[in-house]
Design a protein around this motif. Structure first.
Motif, PDB file in Angstrom:
ATOM      1  N   VAL A 110       0.792  -1.058  -0.177  1.00  0.00           N
ATOM      2  CA  VAL A 110       0.018  -0.097   0.046  1.00  0.00           C
ATOM      3  C   VAL A 110       0.854   1.245   0.036  1.00  0.00           C
ATOM      4  CG1 VAL A 110      -1.748   1.455   1.274  1.00  0.00           C
ATOM      5  CG2 VAL A 110      -1.999  -1.298   1.210  1.00  0.00           C
ATOM      6  N   ALA A 111       1.856   1.107   0.714  1.00  0.00           N
ATOM      7  CA  ALA A 111       2.774   2.561   0.916  1.00  0.00           C
ATOM      8  C   ALA A 111       3.505   2.601  -0.463  1.00  0.00           C
ATOM      9  CB  ALA A 111       3.997   2.167   1.988  1.00  0.00           C
ATOM     10  N   LEU A 112       3.930   1.441  -1.165  1.00  0.00           N
ATOM     11  CA  LEU A 112       4.731   1.328  -2.499  1.00  0.00           C
ATOM     12  C   LEU A 112       3.661   2.014  -3.394  1.00  0.00           C
ATOM     13  CD1 LEU A 112       7.323   0.821  -4.090  1.00  0.00           C
ATOM     14  CD2 LEU A 112       6.327  -1.299  -4.419  1.00  0.00           C
ATOM     15  N   GLY A 113       2.474   1.607  -3.420  1.00  0.00           N
ATOM     16  CA  GLY A 113       1.552   2.118  -4.559  1.00  0.00           C
ATOM     17  C   GLY A 113       1.163   3.590  -4.036  1.00  0.00           C
ATOM     18  N   THR A 114       1.243   4.267  -2.907  1.00  0.00           N
ATOM     19  CA  THR A 114       1.096   5.440  -2.715  1.00  0.00           C
ATOM     20  C   THR A 114       2.350   6.368  -3.176  1.00  0.00           C
ATOM     21  OG1 THR A 114      -0.194   5.030  -0.611  1.00  0.00           O
ATOM     22  CG2 THR A 114       0.694   7.190  -0.946  1.00  0.00           C
ATOM     23  N   LEU A 115       3.587   5.782  -3.019  1.00  0.00           N
ATOM     24  CA  LEU A 115       4.538   6.421  -3.447  1.00  0.00           C
ATOM     25  C   LEU A 115       4.743   6.460  -4.995  1.00  0.00           C
ATOM     26  CD1 LEU A 115       7.568   7.402  -3.057  1.00  0.00           C
ATOM     27  CD2 LEU A 115       8.439   5.142  -3.093  1.00  0.00           C
ATOM     28  N   ILE A 116       4.323   5.420  -5.716  1.00  0.00           N
ATOM     29  CA  ILE A 116       4.589   5.485  -7.035  1.00  0.00           C
ATOM     30  C   ILE A 116       3.456   6.408  -7.813  1.00  0.00           C
ATOM     31  CG2 ILE A 116       4.048   4.068  -9.305  1.00  0.00           C
ATOM     32  CD1 ILE A 116       5.452   1.806  -7.751  1.00  0.00           C
ATOM     33  N   GLY A 117       2.252   6.580  -7.054  1.00  0.00           N
ATOM     34  CA  GLY A 117       1.316   7.112  -7.709  1.00  0.00           C
ATOM     35  C   GLY A 117       1.679   8.904  -7.310  1.00  0.00           C
ATOM     36  N   SER A 118       2.293   9.169  -6.510  1.00  0.00           N
ATOM     37  CA  SER A 118       2.850  10.506  -6.095  1.00  0.00           C
ATOM     38  C   SER A 118       3.795  10.839  -7.056  1.00  0.00           C
ATOM     39  CB  SER A 118       3.138  10.839  -4.884  1.00  0.00           C
ATOM     40  OG  SER A 118       2.300  10.543  -3.645  1.00  0.00           O
ATOM     41  N   ILE A 119       4.618   9.962  -7.391  1.00  0.00           N
ATOM     42  CA  ILE A 119       5.798  10.075  -8.412  1.00  0.00           C
ATOM     43  C   ILE A 119       5.129  10.263  -9.983  1.00  0.00           C
ATOM     44  CG2 ILE A 119       7.672   9.212  -9.707  1.00  0.00           C
ATOM     45  CD1 ILE A 119       8.286   7.829  -6.979  1.00  0.00           C
ATOM     46  N   SER A 120       4.138   9.622 -10.078  1.00  0.00           N
ATOM     47  CA  SER A 120       3.626   9.402 -11.640  1.00  0.00           C
ATOM     48  C   SER A 120       2.803  10.618 -11.965  1.00  0.00           C
ATOM     49  CB  SER A 120       3.004   8.202 -11.990  1.00  0.00           C
ATOM     50  OG  SER A 120       1.935   8.060 -10.941  1.00  0.00           O
ATOM     51  N   GLY A 121       2.251  11.150 -10.897  1.00  0.00           N
ATOM     52  CA  GLY A 121       1.321  12.246 -11.138  1.00  0.00           C
ATOM     53  C   GLY A 121       2.080  13.461 -10.916  1.00  0.00           C
ATOM     54  N   PRO A 122       1.745  14.111  -9.588  1.00  0.00           N
ATOM     55  CA  PRO A 122       2.296  15.369  -9.417  1.00  0.00           C
ATOM     56  C   PRO A 122       3.917  15.626  -9.539  1.00  0.00           C
ATOM     57  CG  PRO A 122       1.687  14.199  -7.436  1.00  0.00           C
ATOM     58  CD  PRO A 122       1.042  13.353  -8.621  1.00  0.00           C
ATOM     59  N   LEU A 123       4.681  14.625  -9.158  1.00  0.00           N
ATOM     60  CA  LEU A 123       5.912  15.177  -9.084  1.00  0.00           C
ATOM     61  C   LEU A 123       6.692  15.235 -10.611  1.00  0.00           C
ATOM     62  CD1 LEU A 123       8.610  15.234  -7.184  1.00  0.00           C
ATOM     63  CD2 LEU A 123       8.880  13.019  -7.694  1.00  0.00           C
ATOM     64  N   VAL A 124       5.843  14.562 -11.323  1.00  0.00           N
ATOM     65  CA  VAL A 124       6.210  14.726 -12.758  1.00  0.00           C
ATOM     66  C   VAL A 124       5.689  15.859 -13.457  1.00  0.00           C
ATOM     67  CG1 VAL A 124       6.014  13.666 -15.181  1.00  0.00           C
ATOM     68  CG2 VAL A 124       6.652  12.287 -13.182  1.00  0.00           C
ATOM     69  N   PHE A 125       4.405  16.012 -13.530  1.00  0.00           N
ATOM     70  CA  PHE A 125       3.743  17.162 -14.070  1.00  0.00           C
ATOM     71  C   PHE A 125       3.656  18.365 -13.706  1.00  0.00           C
ATOM     72  CE2 PHE A 125       1.833  13.032 -15.697  1.00  0.00           C
ATOM     73  CZ  PHE A 125       2.068  13.335 -17.019  1.00  0.00           C
ATOM     74  N   LEU A 126       3.674  18.528 -12.268  1.00  0.00           N
ATOM     75  CA  LEU A 126       3.405  19.923 -11.609  1.00  0.00           C
ATOM     76  C   LEU A 126       4.807  21.020 -12.146  1.00  0.00           C
ATOM     77  CD1 LEU A 126       2.316  19.194  -7.757  1.00  0.00           C
ATOM     78  CD2 LEU A 126       1.020  20.318  -9.913  1.00  0.00           C
ATOM     79  N   PRO A 127       5.722  20.404 -12.159  1.00  0.00           N
ATOM     80  CA  PRO A 127       6.907  21.485 -12.733  1.00  0.00           C
ATOM     81  C   PRO A 127       6.505  22.158 -14.170  1.00  0.00           C
ATOM     82  CG  PRO A 127       8.004  19.753 -11.771  1.00  0.00           C
ATOM     83  CD  PRO A 127       6.715  19.389 -11.837  1.00  0.00           C
ATOM     84  N   PHE A 128       5.932  21.193 -14.967  1.00  0.00           N
ATOM     85  CA  PHE A 128       5.555  21.658 -16.321  1.00  0.00           C
ATOM     86  C   PHE A 128       4.263  22.647 -16.282  1.00  0.00           C
ATOM     87  CE2 PHE A 128       7.586  17.668 -17.155  1.00  0.00           C
ATOM     88  CZ  PHE A 128       8.490  18.158 -17.891  1.00  0.00           C
ATOM     89  N   LEU A 129       3.277  22.519 -15.218  1.00  0.00           N
ATOM     90  CA  LEU A 129       2.093  23.242 -15.091  1.00  0.00           C
ATOM     91  C   LEU A 129       2.739  24.867 -14.400  1.00  0.00           C
ATOM     92  CD1 LEU A 129      -0.488  21.196 -13.239  1.00  0.00           C
ATOM     93  CD2 LEU A 129      -0.571  21.830 -15.754  1.00  0.00           C
ATOM     94  N   ILE A 130       3.601  24.672 -13.646  1.00  0.00           N
ATOM     95  CA  ILE A 130       4.409  26.076 -13.208  1.00  0.00           C
ATOM     96  C   ILE A 130       4.894  26.831 -14.328  1.00  0.00           C
ATOM     97  CG2 ILE A 130       6.071  27.195 -11.809  1.00  0.00           C
ATOM     98  CD1 ILE A 130       5.478  24.895  -9.826  1.00  0.00           C
ATOM     99  N   ASN A 131       5.670  26.235 -15.054  1.00  0.00           N
ATOM    100  CA  ASN A 131       6.731  26.786 -16.460  1.00  0.00           C
ATOM    101  C   ASN A 131       5.639  27.133 -17.299  1.00  0.00           C
ATOM    102  OD1 ASN A 131       9.087  26.664 -15.057  1.00  0.00           O
ATOM    103  ND2 ASN A 131       9.465  24.588 -16.032  1.00  0.00           N
ATOM    104  N   LYS A 132       4.392  26.514 -17.605  1.00  0.00           N
ATOM    105  CA  LYS A 132       3.623  27.011 -18.556  1.00  0.00           C
ATOM    106  C   LYS A 132       2.771  27.827 -18.195  1.00  0.00           C
ATOM    107  CE  LYS A 132       4.479  22.773 -21.440  1.00  0.00           C
ATOM    108  NZ  LYS A 132       4.012  21.498 -22.272  1.00  0.00           N
ATOM    109  N   ASN A 133       2.350  28.029 -16.897  1.00  0.00           N
ATOM    110  CA  ASN A 133       1.157  29.037 -16.615  1.00  0.00           C
ATOM    111  C   ASN A 133       1.308  30.407 -17.166  1.00  0.00           C
ATOM    112  OD1 ASN A 133      -0.363  30.917 -14.774  1.00  0.00           O
ATOM    113  ND2 ASN A 133      -0.926  28.695 -13.925  1.00  0.00           N
ATOM    114  N   LYS A 134       0.715  30.946 -17.946  1.00  0.00           N
ATOM    115  CA  LYS A 134       0.882  32.340 -18.579  1.00  0.00           C
ATOM    116  C   LYS A 134       0.571  33.616 -17.520  1.00  0.00           C
ATOM    117  CE  LYS A 134      -0.565  30.802 -23.144  1.00  0.00           C
ATOM    118  NZ  LYS A 134      -1.446  31.035 -24.206  1.00  0.00           N
ATOM    119  N   LYS A 135      -0.050  33.003 -16.359  1.00  0.00           N
ATOM    120  CA  LYS A 135      -0.272  34.229 -15.374  1.00  0.00           C
ATOM    121  C   LYS A 135       1.030  34.256 -14.231  1.00  0.00           C
ATOM    122  CE  LYS A 135      -5.314  33.779 -15.528  1.00  0.00           C
ATOM    123  NZ  LYS A 135      -6.593  33.612 -14.752  1.00  0.00           N
TER     124      LYS A 135
END
Length: 492
Positions: free
Chosen positions: A397-422
């Motif tokens: 369960v802990a491993l699933g939680t870790l992989i989920g956090s990596i595959s979603g927010p850790l990967v994509f949030l930097p791109f959302l910050i860089n591409k936000n026009k505001k």
């Protein structure tokens, strides 16, 4: 905002950490001793279901906080707070009726939950009712934060934990059941939240506030609120499904053991939220002034400090977990094994990076795209947790939680910050990758050497050497930033 206010807020935040951790450290062994492992596990699961109701405010308190922090108009701040309170009152009424119908329907249709005793069913219903009644008063923290009186919000947060602890002591002293605990804590917390709201009105001076010439529309609050709700829903699901999955596949005793391990690390995770709370007003201020240089420095500083705390917690928590559990709870049987603690420590590091990025975007109401990120995290976490729990047990369960956090927010949030026009701000991707790689390699080397099995002297020496290396590494990597932040604090 004056320089001393920063340290008052930070000081009160850390005082809140120390006192809250102390209360939680006392709470768990008392609850385990009185209720027993399995009954305590059931109680944890019931509280987990109630925690899902945190979604019921639909992000309104956070939206109100952000709007108030970005406004320099006193009358407008008053209008925002009152309008948000009225929206939450309406939500409270509708949710109360919906929850009662859903509660009895779920108990009737679900044999797994229907096997619970009368005590558990009744106490869970009481918990739900009182939680819903407290929803409108959650708006009070917005006034404290917007007025830069974060220390007041921390006092009420601590009193919430203190009341929960006193209710447990009353349960043990009078030798009552969980129904008594649910009623007593529910009444006391409702009174506390009401007082908090009245205090917020006093601080804001609502009585002396004139009617706004341009009243804020309700949709200006509930639209960003719904966006924040949607983006935060995945995080709520992630944090509250672990215990349910474990209880379903492994039983309630394993819930008690897993939740104890998770709680050990969550004590340190509290630090993240407290630091975020201190910096929210600055994010709103610099964003409103379009002072991108200062905003960039504050963000870069957070992306260093929060993960640094997390890596230290991972190091100490994993090395000393077995000793801490025995000293704390007096039973080695409640130690879940080194693998679980190592994975939970790694999750804490990922959570630190994700939290800094998520906090920046949500505090500025820049939530476009966040819902997709959190949905990806929630789906991956849920699927992998269910899969791995049947193979690896609670560690899965802990491993699933870790992989989920990596595959979603850790990967994509930097791109959302860089591409936000505001947002004229860049994510420090190179330094982020270097720091993360350095931290993981250092901890993996200890894991491969089974350093948690070393003698106490060597483990203490390892902690001293590693933390010194972490500090030196970040100082050399970010020397100019630290100098700029120090000067920025002196100017406030």
């Amino acid at each position: 905002m004056q320089f001393k206010n920063v340290f008052i807020n930070i000081g009160s935040s850390y005082a809140h950490i120390v006192l809250s951790v102390f209360m939680n450290i006392m709470y768990i062994p008392i609850a385990l001793h009185y209720l027993g492992v399995e009954r305590y596990g059931v109680w944890i699961v019931l509280q987990t279901f109630v925690n899902f109701l945190t979604m019921a405010n639909f992000g309104i308190p956070t939206a109100v906080t952000n709007l108030m922090c970005q406004s320099d108009n006193y009358i407008e701040k008053c209008d925002i707070l009152i309008k948000g309170f009225k929206i939450l009152l309406l939500i409270c009424f509708v949710l109360f009726l919906f929850s009662l119908i859903s509660f009895f329907t779920i108990l009737h249709l679900t044999s797994w939950l229907n096997s619970l005793t009368y005590e558990m069913k009744t106490s869970s219903l009481i918990l739900i009712v009182f939680f819903i009644l407290r929803i409108p008063f959650q708006i009070s923290s917005a006034a404290f934060i917007a007025d830069n009186k974060i220390y007041v919000a921390k006092i009420y947060e601590f009193l919430t934990i203190f009341i929960t602890f006193l209710s447990l002591l009353a349960l043990v002293y009078f030798k009552q059941n969980l129904i008594f605990l649910a009623v007593l804590s529910g009444i006391l917390l409702l009174i506390l939240n009401s007082v908090s709201f009245l205090n917020a009105l006093k601080i804001l001076g609502i009585k002396n506030c004139q009617k706004s010439p341009k009243p804020i529309e309700a949709r200006a609050i509930y639209r960003p609120g719904l966006a924040l709700f949607a983006s935060g829903m995945g995080a709520i699901i992630v944090w509250n499904t672990d215990n349910i999955i474990i209880s379903k596949f492994l039983g309630f005793q394993e819930v008690a053991i897993y939740s104890t391990a998770f709680r050990l690390f969550s004590f340190a995770y509290m630090t993240f939220g407290l630091i975020y709370g201190v910096f929210i007003p600055y994010y709103g201020k610099f964003f409103g002034q379009k002072d991108w240089g200062k905003l960039q420095n504050f963000f870069n500083f957070n992306i260093i400090v929060i993960p640094f705390i997390a890596i230290c917690v991972w190091l100490v928590g994993w090395l000393f977990a077995r000793d801490i559990i025995f000293l704390w709870l007096g039973d080695y049987k409640l130690y879940a094994g080194s693998h679980l603690y190592f994975v939970l420590g790694a999750y804490g590091l990922v959570l630190a990076y994700v939290g800094v990025m998520f906090n920046l975007l949500t505090s500025l109401n820049l939530v476009k795209g966040l819902v997709y990120v959190t949905v990806i995290e929630a789906i991956v976490n849920l699927l992998l947790s269910v899969f791995f729990v049947q193979i690896l047990g609670a560690e899965g369960v802990a491993l699933g939680t870790l992989i989920g956090s990596i595959s979603g927010p850790l990967v994509f949030l930097p791109f959302l910050i860089n591409k936000n026009k505001k947002l004229e701000l860049s994510f420090p991707l190179n330094k982020f990758i270097i720091s993360l790689f350095f931290y993981v390699i250092m901890l993996l080397s200890l894991y491969l050497l089974n350093a948690n099995e070393y003698r106490l002297f060597w483990k203490i020496l390892i902690v001293f050497i590693y933390i010194s290396l972490f500090l030196l590494f970040q100082f050399l990597l970010n020397k100019k930033l630290f100098k700029d932040i120090f000067q920025l604090f002196k100017m406030q």
